[in-house]
Design a protein around this motif. Structure first.
Motif, mmCIF file in Angstrom:
data_model
loop_
_atom_site.group_PDB
_atom_site.id
_atom_site.type_symbol
_atom_site.label_atom_id
_atom_site.label_comp_id
_atom_site.label_asym_id
_atom_site.label_seq_id
_atom_site.Cartn_x
_atom_site.Cartn_y
_atom_site.Cartn_z
ATOM 1 N N UNK A 107 24.836 35.385 29.452
ATOM 2 C CA UNK A 107 23.982 34.852 30.507
ATOM 3 C C UNK A 107 24.771 34.122 31.581
ATOM 4 N N UNK A 108 25.887 33.534 31.204
ATOM 5 C CA UNK A 108 26.688 32.797 32.167
ATOM 6 C C UNK A 108 28.124 32.704 31.719
ATOM 7 N N UNK A 109 29.025 32.631 32.683
ATOM 8 C CA UNK A 109 30.433 32.467 32.378
ATOM 9 C C UNK A 109 31.144 31.822 33.560
ATOM 10 N N UNK A 110 32.309 31.318 33.267
ATOM 11 C CA UNK A 110 33.219 30.834 34.294
ATOM 12 C C UNK A 110 34.599 31.355 33.924
ATOM 13 N N UNK A 111 35.137 32.235 34.753
ATOM 14 C CA UNK A 111 36.449 32.843 34.519
ATOM 15 C C UNK A 111 37.375 32.384 35.640
ATOM 16 N N UNK A 112 38.539 31.869 35.266
ATOM 17 C CA UNK A 112 39.548 31.420 36.220
ATOM 18 C C UNK A 112 40.793 32.279 36.012
ATOM 19 N N UNK A 113 41.322 32.802 37.113
ATOM 20 C CA UNK A 113 42.509 33.657 37.005
ATOM 21 C C UNK A 113 43.395 33.513 38.228
ATOM 22 N N UNK A 114 44.692 33.599 37.988
ATOM 23 C CA UNK A 114 45.629 33.737 39.098
ATOM 24 C C UNK A 114 45.458 35.122 39.696
ATOM 25 N N UNK A 115 45.631 35.216 40.998
ATOM 26 C CA UNK A 115 45.667 36.498 41.681
ATOM 27 C C UNK A 115 47.083 37.039 41.527
ATOM 28 N N UNK A 116 47.231 38.125 40.790
ATOM 29 C CA UNK A 116 48.571 38.686 40.565
ATOM 30 C C UNK A 116 48.736 40.042 41.226
ATOM 31 N N UNK A 117 47.750 40.476 42.002
ATOM 32 C CA UNK A 117 47.802 41.790 42.621
ATOM 33 C C UNK A 117 48.483 41.821 43.973
ATOM 34 N N UNK A 118 48.852 40.670 44.504
ATOM 35 C CA UNK A 118 49.513 40.608 45.804
ATOM 36 C C UNK A 118 51.023 40.497 45.603
ATOM 37 N N UNK A 119 51.749 40.757 46.637
ATOM 38 C CA UNK A 119 53.192 40.582 46.555
ATOM 39 C C UNK A 119 53.913 41.839 46.127
ATOM 40 N N UNK A 120 55.115 41.642 45.629
ATOM 41 C CA UNK A 120 55.966 42.761 45.227
ATOM 42 C C UNK A 120 55.408 43.479 43.999
ATOM 43 N N UNK A 121 55.578 44.789 43.985
ATOM 44 C CA UNK A 121 55.195 45.580 42.819
ATOM 45 C C UNK A 121 56.270 45.372 41.755
#
Length: 160
Positions: A107-121
């Motif tokens: 019914x509810x959640x709170x998810x916190x994550x670093x953005x790791x999709x930007x920058x160098x591959x």
């Protein structure tokens, strides 16, 4: 649970995501000490098969862990450092898709994550897989979220 929503918070490393969550979403009772012990138990006992090889015992054990330790009648499901959880699960060949399936049913959640999709591959194949799979799972979570926030220098921008 009327105040509990489905919330995703993303941003760069050390940008104030958890502080923003603690300040603005008190109904989630964010307690990182009990959370850390839950995640340790989940990694040790709750998810021990690949997504293609999950049996009923593993599924039920993970379901019990999620329901007993994180989600009850007073708070929503809470995951901090989702990107690290994904790294650990990929490194251990664990069934991360099952966790996401269980999450989006709540019914509810709170998810916190670093953005790791930007920058160098990343050069290493395992690191590229981590980046790509984490991005895919965050896209799925964002699609099911009521609210999505991006945090930059401690400033929140609601993007959904």
């Amino acid at each position: 649970l009327s105040n509990v929503k489905k919330i995703l918070i993303i941003g760069g490393c050390s940008q104030g995501k958890t502080a923003f969550a603690k300040k603005n979403f008190k109904e989630y009772n964010i307690d990182l000490s009990s959370y850390d012990s839950f995640m340790q138990r989940l990694m040790e006992t709750g998810i021990d098969k690949t997504d293609d090889d999950i049996n009923n015992d593993t599924y039920n054990n993970m379901n019990d862990n999620i329901n007993n330790y994180i989600y009850d009648d007073t708070q929503g499901f809470f995951i901090d450092n989702f990107h690290i959880l994904m790294k650990n699960m990929l490194d251990n060949n664990a069934g991360y898709k099952m966790l996401i399936t269980k999450l989006v049913q709540k019914n509810g959640w709170l998810v916190i994550s670093d953005e790791i999709g930007c920058g160098l591959v990343p050069i290493e194949a395992c690191d590229r897989r981590w980046r790509e799979e984490t991005g895919r799972m965050l896209t799925l979570i964002a699609g099911h979220s009521d609210e999505v926030y991006r945090i930059f220098s401690g400033i929140a921008q609601r993007i959904k």
